[in-house]
Scaffold this motif. Structure first.
Motif, PDB file in Angstrom:
ATOM      1  N   UNK A 344       0.824  -1.219   0.000  1.00 49.05           N
ATOM      2  CA  UNK A 344       0.000   0.000   0.000  1.00 49.05           C
ATOM      3  C   UNK A 344       0.855   1.265   0.000  1.00 49.05           C
ATOM      4  N   UNK A 345       2.054   1.172   0.584  1.00 49.33           N
ATOM      5  CA  UNK A 345       2.958   2.329   0.532  1.00 49.33           C
ATOM      6  C   UNK A 345       3.476   2.531  -0.891  1.00 49.33           C
ATOM      7  N   UNK A 347       1.983   1.638  -3.671  1.00 43.82           N
ATOM      8  CA  UNK A 347       0.891   2.155  -4.508  1.00 43.82           C
ATOM      9  C   UNK A 347       0.651   3.645  -4.245  1.00 43.82           C
ATOM     10  N   UNK A 348       0.723   4.029  -2.982  1.00 42.19           N
ATOM     11  CA  UNK A 348       0.524   5.447  -2.642  1.00 42.19           C
ATOM     12  C   UNK A 348       1.553   6.320  -3.379  1.00 42.19           C
ATOM     13  N   UNK A 349       2.812   5.900  -3.331  1.00 41.65           N
ATOM     14  CA  UNK A 349       3.858   6.676  -3.995  1.00 41.65           C
ATOM     15  C   UNK A 349       3.670   6.650  -5.518  1.00 41.65           C
ATOM     16  N   UNK A 350       3.311   5.467  -6.034  1.00 42.42           N
ATOM     17  CA  UNK A 350       3.093   5.370  -7.481  1.00 42.42           C
ATOM     18  C   UNK A 350       1.952   6.279  -7.921  1.00 42.42           C
ATOM     19  N   UNK A 351       0.922   6.353  -7.083  1.00 45.35           N
ATOM     20  CA  UNK A 351      -0.230   7.179  -7.452  1.00 45.35           C
ATOM     21  C   UNK A 351       0.119   8.662  -7.454  1.00 45.35           C
ATOM     22  N   UNK A 356       7.957   2.544  -9.664  1.00 47.63           N
ATOM     23  CA  UNK A 356       8.114   1.507  -8.632  1.00 47.63           C
ATOM     24  C   UNK A 356       9.533   1.462  -8.053  1.00 47.63           C
ATOM     25  N   UNK A 363      11.303   4.288   0.002  1.00 46.59           N
ATOM     26  CA  UNK A 363      10.859   3.577   1.205  1.00 46.59           C
ATOM     27  C   UNK A 363      12.048   3.014   1.981  1.00 46.59           C
TER      28      UNK A 363
END
Lengths: 393, 257
Positions: A344-345, A347-351, A356, A363
């Motif tokens: 989920x971290x 995905x948050x950054x990707x969004x 990736x 992270x």
């Protein structure tokens, strides 16, 4: 190497300076009695003992070891020409502080260091103004370098100590630092250990704290073929504060270990410990941490957390947090996690438009920075910790 | 009068997670300049829809298409969608310990600027630029030096989401329960930020449980979602009707119709 060869190795060790000969004799004797570490010993059960044995085949450095000392970020100074705020311990004082073996059974690295004729520096800090002291220890390729430092911090005195240990190819360090904190003293101790290909580190940090003293330790290690870092801290009368933060980054086929032992011998002491590791490739990381709170140590507050990131399927992590509590009025906690990067971290950054790979390294950097942000390196140090971290991914 | 550009078009979308079907044939068209509100009970599929538009890899699209500015985006990574101007304001913004908010925001903004063929901002340029935007959500500068969302209150997290929206300048903003957990003052700050950032060239989708957000931001369309599909669409009055009669009544009514 077999036991007979180990005995022969001990007998062949060069004699130390006369005033240390008695402690060396005792250490050699104990080492013979203990013998080579084996898998049967709980504290060596997970360690790659073959790698330890290989260290014994590395020739011991035959001249006094180079240690540079810097004070208050000045140029390197001669140990014999220290300012008034720091004085060299006399031989008698060294003997007084030295060689009193610690509580706890796991003393092999300590005895090992004492059995070898080692470079020894003893310092006493006497200034109530904060002293900044840098100690850099490096070695040459293919040598086993034994070093020992004893630091006494007098009542009400303050010390910021930065220790940098660098390993050369196929080398080993046997290093021991003992710090004695008198009442009301404060020590901020940063210990940065960076190895090179097939370098090894056997390190012991021993700390004794008197009442109302504050000891804060941050350790960082990476790049060692075998590293075993033992941290042993005793609050002699309780009522002192101890903070331990550490980060280990293991890669390739390295094995890095952090063993910690904290004992409260009086009431009202506190400990805050955060131990982190990142394991990549086929590396192995071991955390073994014991907190001992005997009956006398009522009102102790201790927390210990081990957080680990396992970034490869072939890496291994062993984390063994232990509490031994006899006192009944204490607040103690411990916990351990081993995880991968959180989906989920990522995905948050990707969004937010971060790809990736970038998300992963952000992270990882974040994971490290909780520890490394607090390490203060002087500007003229010839390596940059941040670069190390950045290049580690 | 020229026709409006379509920003988002969802056609008959079915999606699942771990073989459990969540979306059951969603159809939705959002044009530039429009504000859409999607309302519905917990578990009706609202949040799933927003995450699927943003590209969350944990969901599988079983059937149907999603077009963003006339491009099918099913095969795009979440970061590619973001760089093209899709923004998702999270219901539960994720904490990233150890990563400073300002560092995170700068990396994010520079990714978007690259896509817009704008030059990347260095640390100093970015600091100046971000300070201007802080006022939109009445955020204190000190937030920038803290780790992303770590230790932030619920309201601070939501404001941080709107700050990111202000910095990334998306064409399509999907705000998933941005109003939940906010007191009335924080709600007004967040709503005024959203209103300021919306424009004739942009589209906004608000996902909410409550009508109170819609008092602050006037939607052009209100959709009711139930069991993974949109069961009713109307204007602002639909939200008021919903508040008065509840989901049950609307669900029954849609069954009859």
């Amino acid at each position: 190497m077999k036991q007979e060869e180990f005995i022969h190795w001990i007998d062949s060790l060069e004699k130390s300076e006369p005033f240390l000969s008695e402690s060396q004799r005792k250490a050699k004797q104990s080492l013979k009695e203990e013998g080579l570490p084996s898998k049967q010993l709980e504290e060596w059960r997970i360690t790659n003992i073959e790698r330890f044995k290989r260290i014994l085949k590395i020739p011991i450095a035959n001249k006094k070891h180079t240690q540079s000392i810097k004070l208050n970020f000045d140029k390197t100074i001669n140990v014999k020409n220290l300012p008034d705020s720091i004085e060299i311990l006399s031989e008698d004082e060294i003997l007084k502080y030295y060689s009193n073996n610690f509580d706890g059974n796991n003393n092999l690295l300590n005895i090992f260091n004492q059995a070898i004729n080692n470079d020894i520096i003893g310092l006493k800090v006497k200034s109530t103004n904060t002293i900044n002291l840098d100690l850099t220890i490096s070695n040459l390729e293919k040598e086993l370098s034994p070093t020992k430092i004893i630091i006494v911090v007098e009542n009400n005195c303050q010390l910021n100590l930065l220790q940098v240990i660098k390993g050369s190819i196929l080398s080993a360090h046997s290093h021991l630092i003992e710090i004695h904190l008198k009442e009301n003293s404060t020590v901020n101790h940063n210990f940065v250990a960076i190895g090179k290909k097939l370098s090894n580190l056997l390190g012991t940090i021993k700390v004794k704290q008197k009442e109302n003293s504050n000891y804060s330790l941050i350790t960082f290690q990476e790049g060692w073929y075998l590293s075993r870092l033992e941290k042993k801290i005793v609050q002699l009368d309780g009522k002192a504060n101890t903070t331990i933060k550490s980060l280990s980054i293991a890669k390739d086929n390295e094995e890095l270990a952090s063993h910690t032992y904290v004992k409260f011998k009086g009431p009202n002491g506190s400990l805050n410990q955060l131990n982190k590791a990142i394991v990549e490739d086929e590396s192995h990381y071991i955390f073994d941490g014991l907190i001992e709170v005997p009956k006398v140590a009522q009102k102790t507050q201790a927390s210990q957390l081990s957080k680990n990131l396992l970034l490869s399927s072939k890496g291994r992590i062993n984390t063994i947090p232990k509490l031994k509590i006899i006192a009944d009025d204490v607040k103690c906690s411990h916990g351990a996690t081993i995880s991968q990067l959180e989906e989920n971290q990522i995905f948050y950054l990707q969004s937010r438009g971060i790809n990736k790979d970038q998300a992963n390294s952000l992270l990882i950097k974040g994971f490290c920075q909780e520890i490394t942000n607090n390490i203060k390196l002087t500007n003229d140090e010839n390596f940059d910790l941040y670069e190390h971290l950045r290049n580690s991914k | 009068m020229t026709s409006k550009k379509i920003i988002l078009e969802i056609k008959n979308l079915y999606a699942s997670i771990e073989n459990k079907l969540i979306l059951n044939g969603v159809n939705l068209t959002v044009n530039e300049g429009e504000i859409h509100a999607i309302m519905g009970r917990n578990g009706s599929g609202k949040s799933t829809l927003s995450k699927i538009i943003a590209g969350d890899p944990i969901y599988t699209i079983n059937k149907g298409e999603i077009y963003y500015e006339n491009q099918n985006i099913e095969d795009l990574e979440p970061e590619e969608r973001s760089n093209k101007g899709i923004f998702l304001g999270f219901q539960y913004p994720v904490e990233i310990p150890g990563v400073k908010n300002i560092d995170f925001l700068r990396v994010a903004v520079n990714s978007r600027r690259k896509d817009l063929n704008q030059s990347e901002l260095d640390t100093f340029e970015f600091e100046e630029w971000v300070e201007d935007k802080l006022d939109i959500v009445k955020m204190n500068k000190s937030f920038l030096d803290r780790a992303v969302n770590e230790g932030f209150s619920g309201g601070e997290k939501k404001r941080n989401e709107i700050l990111q929206m202000a910095l990334l300048q998306p064409n399509l903003s999907i705000l998933d329960e941005t109003d939940s957990g906010l007191d009335i003052d924080a709600l007004r700050i967040v709503a005024s930020g959203i209103n300021r950032l919306h424009s004739e060239k942009k589209a906004t989708i608000l996902i909410t449980h409550y009508q109170r957000l819609l008092n602050e931001i006037k939607p052009d369309f209100v959709h009711i979602m139930e069991n993974g599909k949109i069961i009713k669409t109307g204007g602002k009055e639909l939200a008021i009707e919903l508040e008065e009669s509840g989901y049950e009544a609307i669900q029954n009514e849609s069954k009859i119709s």
